[in-house]
Scaffold this motif. Structure first.
Motif, PDB file in Angstrom:
ATOM      1  N   SER A 211       0.827  -1.143  -0.096  1.00  0.00           N
ATOM      2  CA  SER A 211       0.125  -0.059  -0.013  1.00  0.00           C
ATOM      3  C   SER A 211       0.877   1.157  -0.045  1.00  0.00           C
ATOM      4  CB  SER A 211      -0.857   0.259   1.055  1.00  0.00           C
ATOM      5  OG  SER A 211      -0.150   0.308   2.386  1.00  0.00           O
ATOM      6  N   ASN A 212       0.338   2.223  -0.272  1.00  0.00           N
ATOM      7  CA  ASN A 212       0.902   3.567  -0.456  1.00  0.00           C
ATOM      8  C   ASN A 212       0.594   4.416   0.713  1.00  0.00           C
ATOM      9  OD1 ASN A 212      -1.541   4.723  -0.950  1.00  0.00           O
ATOM     10  ND2 ASN A 212      -1.134   4.922  -3.113  1.00  0.00           N
ATOM     11  N   ARG A 213       1.221   5.699   0.867  1.00  0.00           N
ATOM     12  CA  ARG A 213       0.919   6.500   1.899  1.00  0.00           C
ATOM     13  C   ARG A 213      -0.334   6.874   2.422  1.00  0.00           C
ATOM     14  NH1 ARG A 213       3.844   6.784   6.642  1.00  0.00           N
ATOM     15  NH2 ARG A 213       3.713   8.839   7.764  1.00  0.00           N
ATOM     16  N   GLU A 214      -1.210   7.003   1.331  1.00  0.00           N
ATOM     17  CA  GLU A 214      -2.639   6.909   1.352  1.00  0.00           C
ATOM     18  C   GLU A 214      -3.435   5.662   1.543  1.00  0.00           C
ATOM     19  OE1 GLU A 214      -6.637   8.783   0.333  1.00  0.00           O
ATOM     20  OE2 GLU A 214      -5.335   7.917  -1.451  1.00  0.00           O
ATOM     21  N   TRP A 215      -2.739   4.622   1.867  1.00  0.00           N
ATOM     22  CA  TRP A 215      -3.578   3.282   2.026  1.00  0.00           C
ATOM     23  C   TRP A 215      -3.994   2.967   0.942  1.00  0.00           C
ATOM     24  CZ3 TRP A 215      -4.822   7.632   5.382  1.00  0.00           C
ATOM     25  CH2 TRP A 215      -3.954   7.797   6.427  1.00  0.00           C
ATOM     26  N   ALA A 216      -3.842   2.937  -0.238  1.00  0.00           N
ATOM     27  CA  ALA A 216      -4.339   2.407  -1.456  1.00  0.00           C
ATOM     28  C   ALA A 216      -3.421   1.592  -2.073  1.00  0.00           C
ATOM     29  CB  ALA A 216      -4.766   3.384  -2.358  1.00  0.00           C
ATOM     30  N   MET A 217      -3.674   0.762  -3.170  1.00  0.00           N
ATOM     31  CA  MET A 217      -2.708  -0.114  -3.776  1.00  0.00           C
ATOM     32  C   MET A 217      -1.697   0.438  -4.551  1.00  0.00           C
ATOM     33  SD  MET A 217      -3.435  -3.789  -5.959  1.00  0.00           S
ATOM     34  CE  MET A 217      -3.987  -4.685  -4.545  1.00  0.00           C
ATOM     35  N   ASP A 218      -0.585  -0.045  -4.253  1.00  0.00           N
ATOM     36  CA  ASP A 218       0.602   0.503  -5.026  1.00  0.00           C
ATOM     37  C   ASP A 218       0.810  -0.035  -6.333  1.00  0.00           C
ATOM     38  OD1 ASP A 218       3.004   1.293  -6.135  1.00  0.00           O
ATOM     39  OD2 ASP A 218       4.458   0.625  -4.533  1.00  0.00           O
ATOM     40  N   PRO A 219       0.499   0.754  -7.572  1.00  0.00           N
ATOM     41  CA  PRO A 219       0.363  -0.088  -9.011  1.00  0.00           C
ATOM     42  C   PRO A 219       1.869  -0.634  -9.351  1.00  0.00           C
ATOM     43  CG  PRO A 219      -0.498   2.146  -8.988  1.00  0.00           C
ATOM     44  CD  PRO A 219      -0.126   2.081  -7.664  1.00  0.00           C
ATOM     45  N   ASN A 220       2.944   0.006  -8.841  1.00  0.00           N
ATOM     46  CA  ASN A 220       4.223  -0.555  -9.357  1.00  0.00           C
ATOM     47  C   ASN A 220       4.420  -1.960  -8.622  1.00  0.00           C
ATOM     48  OD1 ASN A 220       5.058   1.674 -10.800  1.00  0.00           O
ATOM     49  ND2 ASN A 220       5.673   2.796  -8.939  1.00  0.00           N
TER      50      ASN A 220
ATOM     51  N   ILE B  59       4.077  -1.852   6.272  1.00  0.00           N
ATOM     52  CA  ILE B  59       4.136  -1.511   7.703  1.00  0.00           C
ATOM     53  C   ILE B  59       4.382  -0.261   7.943  1.00  0.00           C
ATOM     54  CG2 ILE B  59       5.676  -2.081   9.562  1.00  0.00           C
ATOM     55  CD1 ILE B  59       6.277  -4.717   8.172  1.00  0.00           C
ATOM     56  N   ALA B  60       4.873   0.394   7.296  1.00  0.00           N
ATOM     57  CA  ALA B  60       5.458   1.873   7.550  1.00  0.00           C
ATOM     58  C   ALA B  60       4.019   2.776   7.450  1.00  0.00           C
ATOM     59  CB  ALA B  60       6.269   2.587   6.694  1.00  0.00           C
ATOM     60  N   ASN B  61       3.318   2.198   6.775  1.00  0.00           N
ATOM     61  CA  ASN B  61       2.131   3.009   6.443  1.00  0.00           C
ATOM     62  C   ASN B  61       0.760   2.730   7.350  1.00  0.00           C
ATOM     63  OD1 ASN B  61       3.049   4.586   4.277  1.00  0.00           O
ATOM     64  ND2 ASN B  61       2.813   3.258   2.919  1.00  0.00           N
ATOM     65  N   ILE B  62       0.823   1.638   8.201  1.00  0.00           N
ATOM     66  CA  ILE B  62      -0.196   1.311   9.016  1.00  0.00           C
ATOM     67  C   ILE B  62       0.381   1.315  10.435  1.00  0.00           C
ATOM     68  CG2 ILE B  62      -1.471  -0.283   7.533  1.00  0.00           C
ATOM     69  CD1 ILE B  62      -0.253  -2.648   9.192  1.00  0.00           C
ATOM     70  N   GLU B  63       1.536   1.498  10.678  1.00  0.00           N
ATOM     71  CA  GLU B  63       2.347   1.543  12.074  1.00  0.00           C
ATOM     72  C   GLU B  63       1.531   2.524  12.999  1.00  0.00           C
ATOM     73  OE1 GLU B  63       4.777  -0.956  14.404  1.00  0.00           O
ATOM     74  OE2 GLU B  63       3.709  -1.266  12.324  1.00  0.00           O
ATOM     75  N   PHE B  64       1.438   3.592  12.375  1.00  0.00           N
ATOM     76  CA  PHE B  64       0.819   4.736  13.201  1.00  0.00           C
ATOM     77  C   PHE B  64      -0.451   5.388  12.684  1.00  0.00           C
ATOM     78  CE2 PHE B  64       5.417   4.306  14.359  1.00  0.00           C
ATOM     79  CZ  PHE B  64       4.916   4.437  15.968  1.00  0.00           C
ATOM     80  N   ALA B  65      -1.144   4.624  11.736  1.00  0.00           N
ATOM     81  CA  ALA B  65      -2.300   5.013  11.032  1.00  0.00           C
ATOM     82  C   ALA B  65      -3.745   5.186  11.999  1.00  0.00           C
ATOM     83  CB  ALA B  65      -2.447   4.347   9.945  1.00  0.00           C
ATOM     84  N   CYS B  66      -4.138   6.081  12.303  1.00  0.00           N
ATOM     85  CA  CYS B  66      -5.243   6.370  13.178  1.00  0.00           C
ATOM     86  C   CYS B  66      -6.601   5.960  12.377  1.00  0.00           C
ATOM     87  CB  CYS B  66      -5.378   7.355  14.045  1.00  0.00           C
ATOM     88  SG  CYS B  66      -4.102   7.312  15.269  1.00  0.00           S
ATOM     89  N   ASP B  67      -7.428   5.280  13.003  1.00  0.00           N
ATOM     90  CA  ASP B  67      -8.946   5.175  11.970  1.00  0.00           C
ATOM     91  C   ASP B  67      -9.997   5.642  12.965  1.00  0.00           C
ATOM     92  OD1 ASP B  67     -10.581   3.934  10.131  1.00  0.00           O
ATOM     93  OD2 ASP B  67     -10.865   2.331  11.446  1.00  0.00           O
ATOM     94  N   LEU B  68     -10.726   6.743  12.181  1.00  0.00           N
ATOM     95  CA  LEU B  68     -11.781   7.357  13.162  1.00  0.00           C
ATOM     96  C   LEU B  68     -12.921   7.322  12.366  1.00  0.00           C
ATOM     97  CD1 LEU B  68     -12.599   9.437  15.401  1.00  0.00           C
ATOM     98  CD2 LEU B  68     -11.886  11.355  13.803  1.00  0.00           C
TER      99      LEU B  68
END
Length: 413
Positions: free
Chosen positions: A126-135, A374-383
């Motif tokens: 996933s990318n920083r905005e939590w969507a699938m990475d095309p590459n 991992i980097a993009n979910i490790e501190f990702a808050c969900d509201l």
């Protein structure tokens, strides 16, 4: 107008919560849906094939209405989005041992469906905005030779669909879209769920269409629709109680496809029937509230809110943000204090969260080194931001978030 910045004691300090609402409270069923459900129950007509004709069937009528709303030829109601996805994998020919590309960041129901089909999930970063990475999708498709992509728009986050479709076409992938979180969401004015061969939606309680449980399978492919009806549990000539099916196809396939008893039932359809028309109203509330909250907290030094691509027209029923500059213990403390204040939240990459691929121990891929995800979910808050919330509620949420972060900062010094 900015959120009020009053000095106050948090609950942990002996103060009182200023939150008198439940941000996660699910949407009530419209009264018209309740009335239809009660009428069906009073009549004892809860099985979708009890009515004498498709015109009398709440489920068939809901399917027909949803297909029209989505601009597709066919919709088939199921008992869950997981069932819709499982049926989809069967329809496109996934066999035990086949590889299926899917998101490394999604709810565990998605890899569970692949496991249910006895196939092997291949997780895409996933990318920083939590969507699938095309590459990474291109890389994994090349490495594995997989021919099916089950792509999730987790929490409504949309990848670069032009880039995704380029990879799909390059590798001849069959795209199945998991749209559980992507109602009324568009890329360049095209609804998600209509990019692939099949789209799958959820009607679980937290979703835009809400009935406790349920799912919807959509497609423009006549044979896919025929097979979906049969896999869901139509038998003999009960398929005649569906709209827009090809009679010749149904006659040919009728006894060739197993039935998995995954049908939607009439009470579910009753609850859903009046909800399609309120989607636009709910979306406007969500978007207005999301934009207000973003304006109040986005410039906080401990908050990073990745923005959707400009081609995306999102539904905005939740907000996600990265906590930055906090330790693991401080981030976990933030979640605990927010709950004490009356605003429950979660971090995707902590506390055995079901959206953290490392917790999916039933698949081998849970051991993969997916450093970007991992980097993009490790501190990702969900509201959660359900549509009953007022703009004043949103201002209070912003104040509480800022107060809690201030408290954590003061405790660190």
């Amino acid at each position: 107008m900015e959120a009020p910045n009053q000095q106050r004691r948090l609950v942990v300090e002996g103060g009182e919560s200023i939150v008198d609402f439940d941000n996660k409270a699910f949407k009530p069923i419209p009264q018209a849906g309740i009335d239809l459900a009660v009428k069906a129950m009073n009549a004892g007509v809860m099985y979708r094939y009890q009515p004498k004709s498709k015109e009398d069937s709440l489920t068939a009528s809901f399917e027909h209405d949803f297909a029209q709303y989505m601009g597709v030829k066919h919709a088939v109601g199921t008992n869950s989005c997981g069932s819709a996805m499982f049926i989809a994998l069967n329809i496109v020919g996934v066999q035990p041992g086949d590889t299926v590309l899917t998101n490394a960041f999604t709810f565990h129901a998605v890899p569970s469906v692949i496991e249910h089909a006895r196939a092997v999930p291949v997780l895409v970063e996933s990318n920083r905005e939590w969507a699938m990475d095309p590459n990474d999708l291109d890389k994994k498709a090349t490495e594995t030779g997989a021919k099916v992509l089950l792509m999730s728009y987790m929490r409504g986050h949309v990848p670069d669909m032009d880039a995704i479709m380029t990879v799909v076409e390059k590798h001849g992938l069959i795209l199945i879209e998991d749209c559980a979180h992507a109602y009324a969401t568009l890329w360049n004015n095209k609804l998600l769920g209509t990019f692939g061969e099949i789209g799958c939606f959820s009607t679980q309680s937290s979703k835009a269409l809400s009935a406790g449980e349920g799912g919807i399978f959509i497609t423009d492919n006549d044979e896919h629709a025929a097979r979906a009806v049969l896999y869901a549990g139509s038998y003999e000539r009960l398929w005649m109680k569906h709209y827009d099916l090809d009679a010749e196809l149904m006659d040919r396939l009728q006894n060739q496809v197993p039935g998995y008893s995954m049908r939607m039932q009439e009470v579910t359809a009753a609850m859903l029937t009046p909800q399609i028309e309120r989607l636009s109203t709910i979306k406007k509330i969500h978007v207005d509230n999301w934009e207000l909250l973003h304006s109040l907290i986005h410039d906080h030094p401990n908050i990073e809110i990745p923005m959707p691509l400009p081609e995306v027209d999102p539904f905005c029923d939740t907000m996600q943000f990265h906590l930055v500059g906090l330790s693991r213990d401080e981030a976990d403390r933030f979640i605990d204090l927010m709950k004490q204040e009356g605003i429950p939240m979660q971090i995707f990459g902590a506390r055995r969260n079901a959206r953290d691929f490392r917790q999916w121990e039933y698949i081998k891929a849970h051991q993969d080194e997916l450093n970007e995800t991992i980097a993009n979910i490790e501190f990702a808050c969900d509201l959660s931001m359900q549509p009953h919330l007022t703009q004043e509620n949103i201002r209070i949420m912003a104040q509480v978030i800022q107060d809690v972060l201030t408290y954590i900062g003061e405790q660190a010094h």
